[in-house]
Design a protein around this motif. Structure first.
Motif, PDB file in Angstrom:
ATOM      1  N   GLY A   1       0.797  -1.221   0.000  1.00  0.00           N
ATOM      2  CA  GLY A   1       0.000   0.000   0.000  1.00  0.00           C
ATOM      3  C   GLY A   1       0.827   1.269   0.000  1.00  0.00           C
ATOM      4  N   LYS A   2       2.138   1.146  -0.208  1.00  0.00           N
ATOM      5  CA  LYS A   2       3.039   2.291  -0.311  1.00  0.00           C
ATOM      6  C   LYS A   2       4.292   1.823  -1.031  1.00  0.00           C
ATOM      7  CE  LYS A   2       4.680   1.427   4.367  1.00  0.00           C
ATOM      8  NZ  LYS A   2       4.848   1.987   5.701  1.00  0.00           N
ATOM      9  N   THR A   3       5.128   2.778  -1.410  1.00  0.00           N
ATOM     10  CA  THR A   3       6.379   2.427  -2.067  1.00  0.00           C
ATOM     11  C   THR A   3       7.543   2.981  -1.269  1.00  0.00           C
ATOM     12  OG1 THR A   3       6.511   4.389  -3.442  1.00  0.00           O
ATOM     13  CG2 THR A   3       5.278   2.529  -4.337  1.00  0.00           C
ATOM     14  N   SER A   4       8.683   2.371  -1.422  1.00  0.00           N
ATOM     15  CA  SER A   4       9.856   2.836  -0.695  1.00  0.00           C
ATOM     16  C   SER A   4      10.484   4.057  -1.354  1.00  0.00           C
ATOM     17  CB  SER A   4      10.889   1.717  -0.577  1.00  0.00           C
ATOM     18  OG  SER A   4      11.250   1.260  -1.855  1.00  0.00           O
ATOM     19  N   ARG A   5      10.319   4.174  -2.646  1.00  0.00           N
ATOM     20  CA  ARG A   5      10.892   5.324  -3.350  1.00  0.00           C
ATOM     21  C   ARG A   5      10.082   6.563  -3.000  1.00  0.00           C
ATOM     22  NH1 ARG A   5      10.866   7.161  -9.396  1.00  0.00           N
ATOM     23  NH2 ARG A   5       8.884   6.102  -9.406  1.00  0.00           N
TER      24      ARG A   5
ATOM     25  N   ALA B   1       2.480   7.259  -1.586  1.00  0.00           N
ATOM     26  CA  ALA B   1       1.217   6.550  -1.440  1.00  0.00           C
ATOM     27  C   ALA B   1       0.593   6.403  -2.828  1.00  0.00           C
ATOM     28  CB  ALA B   1       0.296   7.327  -0.510  1.00  0.00           C
ATOM     29  N   GLY B   2      -0.537   5.750  -2.896  1.00  0.00           N
ATOM     30  CA  GLY B   2      -1.169   5.436  -4.170  1.00  0.00           C
ATOM     31  C   GLY B   2      -1.451   6.613  -5.072  1.00  0.00           C
ATOM     32  N   ARG B   3      -2.002   7.681  -4.529  1.00  0.00           N
ATOM     33  CA  ARG B   3      -2.353   8.831  -5.360  1.00  0.00           C
ATOM     34  C   ARG B   3      -1.127   9.451  -6.021  1.00  0.00           C
ATOM     35  NH1 ARG B   3      -7.465   9.061  -4.918  1.00  0.00           N
ATOM     36  NH2 ARG B   3      -8.521   8.661  -2.960  1.00  0.00           N
ATOM     37  N   ASP B   4       0.022   9.322  -5.393  1.00  0.00           N
ATOM     38  CA  ASP B   4       1.254   9.864  -5.964  1.00  0.00           C
ATOM     39  C   ASP B   4       1.775   9.021  -7.129  1.00  0.00           C
ATOM     40  OD1 ASP B   4       1.384  11.971  -4.090  1.00  0.00           O
ATOM     41  OD2 ASP B   4       2.278  10.619  -2.621  1.00  0.00           O
TER      42      ASP B   4
ATOM     43  N   ASP C   1       1.295 -21.965  -2.049  1.00  0.00           N
ATOM     44  CA  ASP C   1       0.060 -21.197  -2.165  1.00  0.00           C
ATOM     45  C   ASP C   1       0.196 -20.069  -3.181  1.00  0.00           C
ATOM     46  OD1 ASP C   1      -1.209 -22.706  -0.129  1.00  0.00           O
ATOM     47  OD2 ASP C   1      -0.249 -21.476   1.405  1.00  0.00           O
ATOM     48  N   GLU C   2      -0.923 -19.764  -3.839  1.00  0.00           N
ATOM     49  CA  GLU C   2      -0.955 -18.681  -4.810  1.00  0.00           C
ATOM     50  C   GLU C   2      -1.938 -17.615  -4.344  1.00  0.00           C
ATOM     51  OE1 GLU C   2      -1.689 -18.011  -9.584  1.00  0.00           O
ATOM     52  OE2 GLU C   2      -1.033 -19.971  -8.867  1.00  0.00           O
ATOM     53  N   TYR C   3      -1.533 -16.352  -4.487  1.00  0.00           N
ATOM     54  CA  TYR C   3      -2.316 -15.220  -4.013  1.00  0.00           C
ATOM     55  C   TYR C   3      -2.445 -14.179  -5.110  1.00  0.00           C
ATOM     56  CZ  TYR C   3      -1.290 -17.050   0.646  1.00  0.00           C
ATOM     57  OH  TYR C   3      -1.188 -17.857   1.749  1.00  0.00           O
ATOM     58  N   GLN C   4      -3.472 -13.342  -4.954  1.00  0.00           N
ATOM     59  CA  GLN C   4      -3.629 -12.163  -5.804  1.00  0.00           C
ATOM     60  C   GLN C   4      -3.934 -10.994  -4.884  1.00  0.00           C
ATOM     61  OE1 GLN C   4      -6.993 -12.165  -8.449  1.00  0.00           O
ATOM     62  NE2 GLN C   4      -6.532 -10.137  -9.231  1.00  0.00           N
ATOM     63  N   VAL C   5      -3.167  -9.926  -5.030  1.00  0.00           N
ATOM     64  CA  VAL C   5      -3.431  -8.702  -4.285  1.00  0.00           C
ATOM     65  C   VAL C   5      -3.719  -7.604  -5.293  1.00  0.00           C
ATOM     66  CG1 VAL C   5      -0.981  -8.102  -4.069  1.00  0.00           C
ATOM     67  CG2 VAL C   5      -2.624  -7.171  -2.445  1.00  0.00           C
ATOM     68  N   THR C   6      -4.802  -6.867  -5.046  1.00  0.00           N
ATOM     69  CA  THR C   6      -5.235  -5.818  -5.953  1.00  0.00           C
ATOM     70  C   THR C   6      -5.488  -4.550  -5.160  1.00  0.00           C
ATOM     71  OG1 THR C   6      -6.290  -7.418  -7.423  1.00  0.00           O
ATOM     72  CG2 THR C   6      -7.002  -5.129  -7.633  1.00  0.00           C
ATOM     73  N   ARG C   7      -4.986  -3.459  -5.673  1.00  0.00           N
ATOM     74  CA  ARG C   7      -5.271  -2.141  -5.101  1.00  0.00           C
ATOM     75  C   ARG C   7      -5.669  -1.229  -6.252  1.00  0.00           C
ATOM     76  NH1 ARG C   7      -3.305  -1.629   0.323  1.00  0.00           N
ATOM     77  NH2 ARG C   7      -1.898  -3.349   0.833  1.00  0.00           N
ATOM     78  N   ALA C   8      -6.649  -0.363  -5.980  1.00  0.00           N
ATOM     79  CA  ALA C   8      -7.131   0.550  -7.016  1.00  0.00           C
ATOM     80  C   ALA C   8      -7.553   1.865  -6.395  1.00  0.00           C
ATOM     81  CB  ALA C   8      -8.307  -0.074  -7.761  1.00  0.00           C
ATOM     82  N   ILE C   9      -7.447   2.901  -7.202  1.00  0.00           N
ATOM     83  CA  ILE C   9      -7.955   4.216  -6.832  1.00  0.00           C
ATOM     84  C   ILE C   9      -8.816   4.682  -7.999  1.00  0.00           C
ATOM     85  CG2 ILE C   9      -7.382   6.610  -6.353  1.00  0.00           C
ATOM     86  CD1 ILE C   9      -4.776   5.597  -5.088  1.00  0.00           C
TER      87      ILE C   9
ATOM     88  N   GLY D   1     -11.069   7.888  -8.619  1.00  0.00           N
ATOM     89  CA  GLY D   1     -11.476   9.184  -8.065  1.00  0.00           C
ATOM     90  C   GLY D   1     -11.090   9.271  -6.602  1.00  0.00           C
ATOM     91  N   PRO D   2     -12.052   9.543  -5.729  1.00  0.00           N
ATOM     92  CA  PRO D   2     -11.727   9.682  -4.305  1.00  0.00           C
ATOM     93  C   PRO D   2     -11.693   8.351  -3.539  1.00  0.00           C
ATOM     94  CG  PRO D   2     -14.019  10.223  -4.664  1.00  0.00           C
ATOM     95  CD  PRO D   2     -13.426   9.955  -6.022  1.00  0.00           C
ATOM     96  N   THR D   3     -12.023   7.257  -4.212  1.00  0.00           N
ATOM     97  CA  THR D   3     -12.168   5.970  -3.531  1.00  0.00           C
ATOM     98  C   THR D   3     -10.968   5.064  -3.771  1.00  0.00           C
ATOM     99  OG1 THR D   3     -14.559   6.127  -3.869  1.00  0.00           O
ATOM    100  CG2 THR D   3     -13.681   3.965  -3.253  1.00  0.00           C
ATOM    101  N   ALA D   4     -10.400   4.560  -2.679  1.00  0.00           N
ATOM    102  CA  ALA D   4      -9.302   3.583  -2.754  1.00  0.00           C
ATOM    103  C   ALA D   4      -9.829   2.239  -2.254  1.00  0.00           C
ATOM    104  CB  ALA D   4      -8.127   4.040  -1.914  1.00  0.00           C
ATOM    105  N   THR D   5      -9.495   1.174  -2.985  1.00  0.00           N
ATOM    106  CA  THR D   5      -9.923  -0.173  -2.590  1.00  0.00           C
ATOM    107  C   THR D   5      -8.721  -1.101  -2.592  1.00  0.00           C
ATOM    108  OG1 THR D   5     -10.462  -0.759  -4.876  1.00  0.00           O
ATOM    109  CG2 THR D   5     -12.260   0.130  -3.527  1.00  0.00           C
ATOM    110  N   ALA D   6      -8.847  -2.178  -1.847  1.00  0.00           N
ATOM    111  CA  ALA D   6      -7.785  -3.183  -1.793  1.00  0.00           C
ATOM    112  C   ALA D   6      -8.409  -4.537  -1.499  1.00  0.00           C
ATOM    113  CB  ALA D   6      -6.764  -2.820  -0.722  1.00  0.00           C
ATOM    114  N   ARG D   7      -7.726  -5.577  -1.986  1.00  0.00           N
ATOM    115  CA  ARG D   7      -8.246  -6.931  -1.791  1.00  0.00           C
ATOM    116  C   ARG D   7      -7.090  -7.929  -1.885  1.00  0.00           C
ATOM    117  NH1 ARG D   7     -13.325  -9.268  -2.378  1.00  0.00           N
ATOM    118  NH2 ARG D   7     -13.221 -11.458  -2.960  1.00  0.00           N
ATOM    119  N   LEU D   8      -7.113  -8.914  -1.012  1.00  0.00           N
ATOM    120  CA  LEU D   8      -6.139 -10.007  -1.032  1.00  0.00           C
ATOM    121  C   LEU D   8      -6.909 -11.306  -1.104  1.00  0.00           C
ATOM    122  CD1 LEU D   8      -3.219 -11.123  -0.711  1.00  0.00           C
ATOM    123  CD2 LEU D   8      -3.588 -11.040   1.769  1.00  0.00           C
ATOM    124  N   ASP D   9      -6.627 -12.106  -2.127  1.00  0.00           N
ATOM    125  CA  ASP D   9      -7.306 -13.384  -2.332  1.00  0.00           C
ATOM    126  C   ASP D   9      -6.285 -14.510  -2.388  1.00  0.00           C
ATOM    127  OD1 ASP D   9      -9.915 -12.216  -2.654  1.00  0.00           O
ATOM    128  OD2 ASP D   9      -9.341 -11.634  -4.685  1.00  0.00           O
ATOM    129  N   LYS D  10      -6.746 -15.713  -2.045  1.00  0.00           N
ATOM    130  CA  LYS D  10      -5.918 -16.911  -2.079  1.00  0.00           C
ATOM    131  C   LYS D  10      -6.617 -17.953  -2.941  1.00  0.00           C
ATOM    132  CE  LYS D  10      -3.806 -20.368   0.950  1.00  0.00           C
ATOM    133  NZ  LYS D  10      -3.682 -20.823   2.353  1.00  0.00           N
TER     134      LYS D  10
END
Length: 129
Positions: A51-55, A59-62, A82-90, A92-101
């Motif tokens: 949900g953030k970057t080291s560089r 944050a996401g909006r940046d 195990d296999e996973y999928q992580v998704t993050r999206a923005i 407009g004003p809404t940020a969402t995130a999801r982690l699935d297995k």
């Protein structure tokens, strides 16, 4: 952790792309000119996981491409067997995130709460931000 696939849209200089399997890592090994998007791929993977970057600790909006209002990133990865999928999206004003297995051929939600996904990822892959 082994990255398997990365889909991104609206991030930095990469307007829309999909990187599949280990060709995903090829652009990171290439000695391409500045601005080709190598660091953007690392930013996208890190943002998906934590949900953030080291560089520049962005944050996401940046990370949204200039002129865009939306962005999304999905990372499929393997940890152990195990296999996973992580998704993050923005959008407009809404940020969402999801982690699935992936369990028995179907995707099951591990978390849909942005604040806890980074912590769950840390436990799954055994590496903190």
């Amino acid at each position: 952790m082994r990255p398997m696939k990365l889909e991104l849209e609206g991030i930095h200089v990469v307007p829309r792309t999909e990187r599949d399997r280990f060709p995903l890592l090829r652009p990171l090994r290439d000695h391409r000119q500045t601005g080709a998007g190598k660091t953007s791929l690392l930013d996208a993977m890190t943002y998906a996981l934590y949900g953030k970057t080291s560089r520049l600790n962005k944050a996401g909006r940046d990370l949204i491409s200039q002129g865009a209002t939306d962005m999304s990133v999905s990372l499929w990865f393997r940890a152990g067997r195990d296999e996973y999928q992580v998704t993050r999206a923005i959008h407009g004003p809404t940020a969402t995130a999801r982690l699935d297995k992936l369990e028995q051929g179907k995707w099951h939600s591990v978390s849909g709460h942005a604040g806890e996904i980074g912590q769950k990822v840390e436990r799954i892959i055994g590496a903190g931000f």
